[in-house]
Design a protein around this motif. Structure first.
Motif, PDB file in Angstrom:
ATOM      1  N   ASP A   1       0.838  -1.193   0.000  1.00  0.00           N
ATOM      2  CA  ASP A   1       0.000   0.000   0.000  1.00  0.00           C
ATOM      3  C   ASP A   1       0.878   1.249   0.000  1.00  0.00           C
ATOM      4  N   GLU A   2       0.275   2.408   0.185  1.00  0.00           N
ATOM      5  CA  GLU A   2       1.005   3.672   0.094  1.00  0.00           C
ATOM      6  C   GLU A   2       2.113   3.785   1.127  1.00  0.00           C
ATOM      7  N   GLU A   3       1.927   3.149   2.297  1.00  0.00           N
ATOM      8  CA  GLU A   3       2.929   3.196   3.362  1.00  0.00           C
ATOM      9  C   GLU A   3       3.877   2.007   3.306  1.00  0.00           C
ATOM     10  N   LEU A   4       3.797   1.253   2.217  1.00  0.00           N
ATOM     11  CA  LEU A   4       4.652   0.080   1.977  1.00  0.00           C
ATOM     12  C   LEU A   4       4.368  -1.077   2.933  1.00  0.00           C
ATOM     13  N   ASN A   5       3.114  -1.164   3.381  1.00  0.00           N
ATOM     14  CA  ASN A   5       2.672  -2.346   4.115  1.00  0.00           C
ATOM     15  C   ASN A   5       2.169  -3.377   3.111  1.00  0.00           C
ATOM     16  N   PRO A   6       2.416  -4.662   3.338  1.00  0.00           N
ATOM     17  CA  PRO A   6       1.932  -5.686   2.398  1.00  0.00           C
ATOM     18  C   PRO A   6       0.426  -5.584   2.201  1.00  0.00           C
ATOM     19  N   LEU A   7      -0.002  -5.638   0.933  1.00  0.00           N
ATOM     20  CA  LEU A   7      -1.419  -5.506   0.600  1.00  0.00           C
ATOM     21  C   LEU A   7      -1.965  -6.805   0.026  1.00  0.00           C
ATOM     22  N   TYR A   8      -1.189  -7.420  -0.856  1.00  0.00           N
ATOM     23  CA  TYR A   8      -1.505  -8.736  -1.409  1.00  0.00           C
ATOM     24  C   TYR A   8      -0.246  -9.585  -1.318  1.00  0.00           C
ATOM     25  N   GLU A   9      -0.390 -10.868  -1.630  1.00  0.00           N
ATOM     26  CA  GLU A   9       0.788 -11.719  -1.723  1.00  0.00           C
ATOM     27  C   GLU A   9       1.670 -11.251  -2.881  1.00  0.00           C
ATOM     28  N   ASP A  10       2.931 -11.619  -2.837  1.00  0.00           N
ATOM     29  CA  ASP A  10       3.820 -11.326  -3.961  1.00  0.00           C
ATOM     30  C   ASP A  10       3.227 -11.904  -5.238  1.00  0.00           C
ATOM     31  N   PHE A  11       3.327 -11.136  -6.322  1.00  0.00           N
ATOM     32  CA  PHE A  11       2.843 -11.642  -7.604  1.00  0.00           C
ATOM     33  C   PHE A  11       3.992 -12.351  -8.305  1.00  0.00           C
ATOM     34  N   ILE A  12       3.822 -13.646  -8.515  1.00  0.00           N
ATOM     35  CA  ILE A  12       4.857 -14.471  -9.135  1.00  0.00           C
ATOM     36  C   ILE A  12       4.486 -14.693 -10.594  1.00  0.00           C
ATOM     37  N   VAL A  13       5.386 -14.312 -11.471  1.00  0.00           N
ATOM     38  CA  VAL A  13       5.101 -14.343 -12.902  1.00  0.00           C
ATOM     39  C   VAL A  13       5.353 -15.725 -13.497  1.00  0.00           C
ATOM     40  N   PRO A  14       4.740 -16.019 -14.637  1.00  0.00           N
ATOM     41  CA  PRO A  14       5.008 -17.284 -15.333  1.00  0.00           C
ATOM     42  C   PRO A  14       6.395 -17.261 -15.974  1.00  0.00           C
ATOM     43  N   ALA A  15       6.872 -18.434 -16.358  1.00  0.00           N
ATOM     44  CA  ALA A  15       8.211 -18.542 -16.943  1.00  0.00           C
ATOM     45  C   ALA A  15       8.288 -17.958 -18.340  1.00  0.00           C
ATOM     46  N   ARG A  16       7.155 -17.914 -19.059  1.00  0.00           N
ATOM     47  CA  ARG A  16       7.180 -17.424 -20.435  1.00  0.00           C
ATOM     48  C   ARG A  16       5.791 -16.974 -20.848  1.00  0.00           C
ATOM     49  N   VAL A  17       5.735 -15.938 -21.664  1.00  0.00           N
ATOM     50  CA  VAL A  17       4.474 -15.510 -22.280  1.00  0.00           C
ATOM     51  C   VAL A  17       4.736 -15.222 -23.755  1.00  0.00           C
ATOM     52  N   ASN A  18       3.688 -15.334 -24.561  1.00  0.00           N
ATOM     53  CA  ASN A  18       3.767 -14.915 -25.961  1.00  0.00           C
ATOM     54  C   ASN A  18       2.570 -14.019 -26.271  1.00  0.00           C
ATOM     55  N   TYR A  19       2.452 -13.600 -27.507  1.00  0.00           N
ATOM     56  CA  TYR A  19       1.389 -12.665 -27.874  1.00  0.00           C
ATOM     57  C   TYR A  19       0.006 -13.220 -27.543  1.00  0.00           C
ATOM     58  N   ASN A  20      -0.258 -14.458 -27.910  1.00  0.00           N
ATOM     59  CA  ASN A  20      -1.590 -15.040 -27.702  1.00  0.00           C
ATOM     60  C   ASN A  20      -1.925 -15.204 -26.227  1.00  0.00           C
TER      61      ASN A  20
END
Length: 247
Positions: A121-140
């Motif tokens: 959040d604005e005060e840098l308190n955790p708001l949600y869990e860390d967002f972990i990205v996928p290993a790969r993405v493409n256009y579709n």
């Protein structure tokens, strides 16, 4: 050199923290191009003061408010680095963001990588869990959900060429990623969180309905996708968005 594009508008309470997070990087060969979008608070004064102390920091000033797309595009035009990345005036990088992104890119010979991030959040308190990205993405796959955040995209523009953001009010970064992936095929995710996304009370992330409207605009006005396939994609995007912010 890494060129960092920072769009800044009325972010005086945060801009110095953002700059410090860049200056704290373990990789030091960078330029930070801050584009002040005609702020009405003290943002520009803070930026000027920091630029006087660190010649790697440069700034541009919009005479009138142009919005994030035009502001970032001004920075892209000015960028002199081999690599391009973005960091808005209220977000933060962890100290190893540049070095980790660069090592990962070079080790695998990628031209576009992005990383996971913390959500606070604005005060840098955790708001949600860390967002972990996928290993790969493409256009579709990106049409159905966008795991690439503006604050962690890291692009070798010497290989891809310079692309610019579509001139739409929001989700212009999404339009940019789609344009690049149509050319290069894939972008690759780093599962380690390397940045902090600050979710402000009035931010787009808090207004999911408006966010969906701008995604629709990307489908129809930027990508020129027919209404039937756009509707199918939107259903997927909404479902994936609900999952993203349920954690």
């Amino acid at each position: 050199m890494v060129s960092i594009i920072t769009a800044a508008y009325n972010c005086a309470p945060y801009i110095q923290q953002t700059i410090r997070s860049v200056q704290s990087q373990t990789y030091e060969n960078w330029e930070m191009i801050i584009v002040d979008d005609s702020s009405t608070d003290d943002t520009l004064e803070f930026v000027k003061a920091e630029a006087e102390k660190d010649n790697r920091i440069k700034y541009l000033v919009n005479e009138r408010n142009l919005g994030a797309a035009k502001s970032r595009n001004r920075g892209i035009e000015m960028a002199r680095g081999k690599y391009l990345t973005f960091l808005d005036g209220d977000d933060l990088w962890l100290p190893g963001f540049i070095s980790t992104s660069l090592i990962y890119m070079k080790r695998h010979d990628y031209s576009f990588v992005f990383s996971s991030y913390r959500r606070k959040d604005e005060e840098l308190n955790p708001l949600y869990e860390d967002f972990i990205v996928p290993a790969r993405v493409n256009y579709n796959s990106l049409l159905k959900t966008c795991p690439i955040s503006c604050l962690t995209a890291f692009i070798d523009i010497e290989r891809t060429g310079k692309f610019f953001m579509p001139d739409i009010p929001k989700r212009q970064d999404y339009g940019l990623w789609l344009s690049i992936l149509k050319k290069i095929g894939n972008a690759y995710g780093i599962q380690e969180p390397l940045a902090v996304y600050r979710i402000r009370k009035n931010s787009l992330s808090r207004n999911k309905y408006k966010a969906m409207l701008y995604v629709w605009k990307v489908y129809r006005d930027v990508e020129k996708i027919n209404i039937f396939y756009s509707s199918y994609l939107m259903v997927n995007y909404v479902i994936n968005g609900m999952i993203k912010y349920a954690r």
